[in-house]
Motif scaffolding. Structure first.
Motif, PDB file in Angstrom:
ATOM      1  N   TYR A  27      34.865  36.209  36.945  1.00 49.14           N
ATOM      2  CA  TYR A  27      34.689  37.693  37.737  1.00 49.14           C
ATOM      3  C   TYR A  27      33.157  37.823  38.726  1.00 49.14           C
ATOM      4  N   GLU A  28      32.487  37.740  37.236  1.00 49.86           N
ATOM      5  CA  GLU A  28      30.860  37.766  38.189  1.00 49.86           C
ATOM      6  C   GLU A  28      31.342  37.096  39.464  1.00 49.86           C
ATOM      7  N   LYS A  29      31.640  35.266  39.619  1.00 50.40           N
ATOM      8  CA  LYS A  29      31.756  35.117  41.446  1.00 50.40           C
ATOM      9  C   LYS A  29      32.209  35.567  42.235  1.00 50.40           C
ATOM     10  N   TYR A  30      33.608  36.202  41.888  1.00 49.87           N
ATOM     11  CA  TYR A  30      34.592  37.173  42.555  1.00 49.87           C
ATOM     12  C   TYR A  30      33.436  38.458  43.532  1.00 49.87           C
ATOM     13  N   LEU A  31      33.156  38.830  42.518  1.00 50.65           N
ATOM     14  CA  LEU A  31      32.463  39.892  43.094  1.00 50.65           C
ATOM     15  C   LEU A  31      31.176  38.991  44.149  1.00 50.65           C
ATOM     16  N   MET A  44      38.451  44.119  43.037  1.00 51.54           N
ATOM     17  CA  MET A  44      39.769  44.474  41.964  1.00 51.54           C
ATOM     18  C   MET A  44      38.727  44.856  40.836  1.00 51.54           C
ATOM     19  N   THR A  45      39.703  45.133  39.616  1.00 47.73           N
ATOM     20  CA  THR A  45      38.372  45.695  39.023  1.00 47.73           C
ATOM     21  C   THR A  45      38.878  44.267  37.990  1.00 47.73           C
ATOM     22  N   VAL A  46      37.885  44.645  36.553  1.00 52.84           N
ATOM     23  CA  VAL A  46      37.881  43.118  35.898  1.00 52.84           C
ATOM     24  C   VAL A  46      39.429  43.141  35.357  1.00 52.84           C
ATOM     25  N   ARG A  51      44.326  39.543  35.507  1.00 48.80           N
ATOM     26  CA  ARG A  51      45.890  39.689  35.672  1.00 48.80           C
ATOM     27  C   ARG A  51      45.949  38.518  37.543  1.00 48.80           C
ATOM     28  N   ASP A  52      45.568  39.203  38.354  1.00 51.33           N
ATOM     29  CA  ASP A  52      45.882  38.378  39.589  1.00 51.33           C
ATOM     30  C   ASP A  52      45.780  36.989  39.326  1.00 51.33           C
TER      31      ASP A  52
END
Length: 66
Positions: A27-31, A44-46, A51-52
């Motif tokens: 998630y951190e990498k995505y952000l 997206m939220t966490v 979920r995705d």
């Protein structure tokens, strides 16, 4: 004090490594990627992210052993 500092740095490095191996830092990498692309859409939220991610893995299971 120097020994404690060195041990703390080592434990921090091990922690970052394990998070990378286990995918916990996804998630951190995505952000970081989202901010870097300059996308106008809110990230997206966490909960939405995970979920995705699991939905995509279920649709394309070739990357898993089981």
């Amino acid at each position: 004090m120097n020994v404690l500092h060195s041990a703390g740095r080592t434990l921090g490095a091990v922690n970052r490594y394990l998070k990378g191996v286990l995918g916990e830092d996804s998630y951190e990498k995505y952000l970081q990627h989202h901010v870097g692309t300059g996308c106008a859409v809110a990230p997206m939220t966490v909960k939405e992210f995970w979920r995705d991610k699991t939905d995509r893995q279920d649709k394309n299971p070739e990357g898993r052993c089981c």
